[in-house]
Design a protein around this motif. Structure first.
Motif, short mmCIF file in Angstrom:
data_model
loop_
_atom_site.label_atom_id
_atom_site.label_comp_id
_atom_site.label_asym_id
_atom_site.label_seq_id
_atom_site.Cartn_x
_atom_site.Cartn_y
_atom_site.Cartn_z
N UNK A 97 2.23 -3.98 6.76
CA UNK A 97 2.24 -2.94 5.72
C UNK A 97 3.64 -2.32 5.59
N UNK A 98 4.29 -2.08 6.71
CA UNK A 98 5.64 -1.52 6.67
C UNK A 98 6.63 -2.50 6.05
N UNK A 99 6.48 -3.77 6.38
CA UNK A 99 7.39 -4.78 5.83
C UNK A 99 7.22 -4.91 4.33
N UNK A 100 5.99 -4.82 3.85
CA UNK A 100 5.75 -4.89 2.40
C UNK A 100 6.40 -3.71 1.68
N UNK A 101 6.51 -2.58 2.37
CA UNK A 101 7.18 -1.42 1.76
C UNK A 101 8.69 -1.46 1.95
N UNK A 102 9.19 -2.50 2.63
CA UNK A 102 10.63 -2.63 2.82
C UNK A 102 11.15 -1.96 4.07
N UNK A 103 10.27 -1.43 4.90
CA UNK A 103 10.70 -0.75 6.13
C UNK A 103 10.71 -1.77 7.27
N UNK A 104 11.74 -2.63 7.29
CA UNK A 104 11.79 -3.70 8.28
C UNK A 104 12.06 -3.17 9.68
N UNK A 105 12.80 -2.07 9.80
CA UNK A 105 13.13 -1.54 11.12
C UNK A 105 11.87 -1.12 11.87
N UNK A 106 11.02 -0.32 11.22
CA UNK A 106 9.78 0.10 11.87
C UNK A 106 8.80 -1.05 12.01
N UNK A 107 8.84 -2.01 11.08
CA UNK A 107 7.98 -3.18 11.20
C UNK A 107 8.34 -3.98 12.46
N UNK A 108 9.63 -4.17 12.69
CA UNK A 108 10.05 -4.89 13.90
C UNK A 108 9.69 -4.12 15.16
N UNK A 109 9.78 -2.79 15.09
CA UNK A 109 9.41 -1.99 16.26
C UNK A 109 7.94 -2.18 16.60
N UNK A 126 5.47 -15.14 14.72
CA UNK A 126 5.85 -15.69 13.41
C UNK A 126 6.24 -14.59 12.44
N UNK A 127 5.51 -13.49 12.46
CA UNK A 127 5.85 -12.36 11.58
C UNK A 127 7.23 -11.81 11.94
N UNK A 128 7.51 -11.73 13.24
CA UNK A 128 8.81 -11.23 13.69
C UNK A 128 9.94 -12.17 13.26
N UNK A 129 9.72 -13.49 13.43
CA UNK A 129 10.75 -14.46 13.05
C UNK A 129 11.01 -14.42 11.55
N UNK A 130 9.95 -14.25 10.76
CA UNK A 130 10.11 -14.19 9.30
C UNK A 130 10.94 -12.98 8.89
N UNK A 131 10.71 -11.84 9.54
CA UNK A 131 11.49 -10.65 9.20
C UNK A 131 12.94 -10.83 9.61
#
Length: 366
Positions: A97-109, A126-131
Motif C-alpha cells: 500500500x505504501x509503495x503504491x502511494x510512492x512512499x518507497x522508504x517506509x515500504x522498504x522499512x 520479491x517485493x523488496x527486490x522490485x522496489x
C-alpha cells in the motif's frame, strides 16, 4: 310516687379515670416498644448491607485466577510461528500500500521488518527486490533476487523469475539517459524487437476487450501478440504458453479463477513464418449460472497451449466440467492475469496485470 335517681359517687369517677389512664399508658408503651423494635431492626439491616454486597464482589474478584491457571495448557499447542507469519503478511500488505502511494522508504522499512520475522518468505523478498529496482539500487535488488534463488524451487514461479533476473541482469540507468529502459513486467529489458534480451520470444502487445453479455457476469478476451526473434529457427514442441486468470474473493483473497477459459489462435498455422507476431486469443467467461472450472483443469488447459497442436475449443455455457471442484466461498470477481512463455523449459518473458499478481498470485499447479 317520687323516683329517686342514683348519682355516681366521686370514688367511682376516680377509679374510671385511673383505669382509662392505665390503658392509654399501656397502649402508648406498646406503640413505643414497637417503634423501638422496628427502628433497631432497620439499623441492623443497614449495618449488615455492606457485608452482603462486598461478599459477591470478593467472590467475583477471586474468580479470574482460576482461568489463568488453565491458560497455560490452552496456549501451549499454538505453533510459535503463526504470529510471525501473520505479522509478515500484515507488513507485506502495508508495504504494498505504501509503495503504491510512492512512499518507497517506509515500504522498504516494512519489508525489512517482515524479512527479519520470516527470512525465507519469497513474496517479501520479491517485493523488496522490485522496489530496489524501481529506485535503481540494482546491487541490492540482485542481492535480494539471489536470496530467492537460494530458496530453490520451493519459491515457485518466483524462483524462475529470480533466476532469469540474475542471468539477464538489470543495467543501471544513468542520470543523463534520455528515457527509461523499457522492460517487461518482470523488469527484464526489451530490445528493439520488443523481446527480452537473451530470449527467443516476447509479448509485444496485449489488448483487453470486454463484451457486454446479459448472461454473464464477466465476458472478456485477451489478444496477446507473441513475437519470435527474427532469424532464429523455432521448434514448436519446445514452446509453452501459460495464461492464468485470477479472481478476487470478497475483495481480499487472490485465487485462481473458476471461470470458463478458452484459447484460440487468430492464425490457424501460427508458425511465425507467414506472420510475426502471432496472436493468441484467450477468453474469460464467468456465467451467471454455471459450475466453476477447477484449478487443476485451468492449469492443464494453460499448459496445453502449444503451437503446432490443436488449441482447446471454447466450451458451451450449458456444459459443466466433470472434474470441477467446489468454488471458494464468497463473492468472486475478475482481478487480472499472468502470462508466462517458456521455450526449451526456460522462462522467456512475463506479463501481468495488475503487476502485483507476480507476487500475490498463488503458484500454478505443475
Amino acid at each position: 310516687m317520687p323516683v329517686l335517681a342514683a348519682s355516681p359517687s366521686p370514688r367511682n369517677h376516680r377509679s374510671y379515670f385511673i383505669a382509662l389512664g392505665l390503658i392509654i399508658a399501656l397502649a402508648a408503651a406498646e406503640i413505643l416498644a414497637t417503634l423501638i423494635h422496628f427502628s433497631a431492626k432497620a439499623r441492623a439491616e443497614r449495618a449488615a448491607t455492606p457485608t452482603t454486597t462486598l461478599a459477591p464482589m470478593a467472590s467475583r474478584s477471586a474468580a479470574p485466577p482460576a482461568p489463568s491457571a488453565l491458560s497455560t495448557p490452552v496456549s501451549s499447542p499454538i505453533p510459535p510461528s503463526s504470529p510471525t507469519l501473520s505479522a509478515s503478511e500484515r507488513l507485506l500488505r502495508e508495504a504494498r500500500a505504501l509503495n503504491e502511494r510512492g512512499d518507497t522508504a517506509n515500504a522498504l522499512a516494512r519489508l525489512q521488518e517482515a524479512s527479519q520475522r520470516d527470512p525465507k518468505n519469497p513474496q517479501v523478498l520479491a517485493e523488496m527486490a522490485t522496489i530496489y529496482e524501481s529506485i535503481q539500487l540494482f546491487d541490492r535488488s540482485n542481492e535480494t533476487w539471489r536470496k530467492i534463488q537460494e530458496l530453490g524451487p520451493s519459491a515457485g514461479t518466483l524462483y524462475e523469475l529470480a533466476d532469469m533476473k540474475l542471468k539477464t541482469g538489470v543495467p543501471a540507468v544513468t542520470a543523463n539517459s534520455p528515457e527509461q529502459t523499457i522492460t517487461d513486467t518482470a523488469g527484464t529489458p526489451l530490445d528493439n524487437e520488443g523481446i527480452p534480451e537473451g530470449s527467443n520470444f516476447g509479448v509485444t502487445d496485449i489488448a483487453t476487450e470486454e463484451t457486454p453479455d446479459p448472461e454473464a457476469e464477466t465476458n472478456l478476451r485477451l489478444k496477446i501478440a507473441i513475437k519470435a526473434r527474427p532469424g532464429v529457427p523455432i521448434d514448436h514442441s519446445k514452446l509453452r504458453i501459460m495464461v492464468l486468470f485470477y479472481d478476487l474473493v470478497d475483495n481480499e483473497k487472490v485465487v485462481p479463477t473458476d471461470a470458463d477459459v478458452s484459447y484460440e489462435w487468430m492464425n490457424p498455422k501460427h508458425d511465425w513464418i507467414e506472420t510475426n507476431p502471432e496472436t493468441l486469443i484467450v477468453t474469460y467467461l464467468r456465467s451467471k449460472t454455471r459450475a466453476g472450472t477447477s484449478e487443476a483443469a485451468l492449469s492443464a488447459a494453460a499448459a496445453a497451449v502449444t503451437p503446432g497442436k490443436n488449441s482447446p475449443k471454447p466450451r458451451k455455457r450449458a456444459e459443466s466440467n466433470s472434474d470441477s471442484l467446489p468454488s471458494d466461498p464468497g463473492r468472486r470477481k475478475y482481478l487480472g492475469y499472468v502470462i508466462r512463455i517458456f521455450y526449451n523449459d526456460k522462462l522467456q518473458t512475463v506479463r501481468a496485470e495488475p503487476t502485483h499478481l507476480l507476487n500475490d498470485a498463488p503458484n500454478p499447479s505443475p
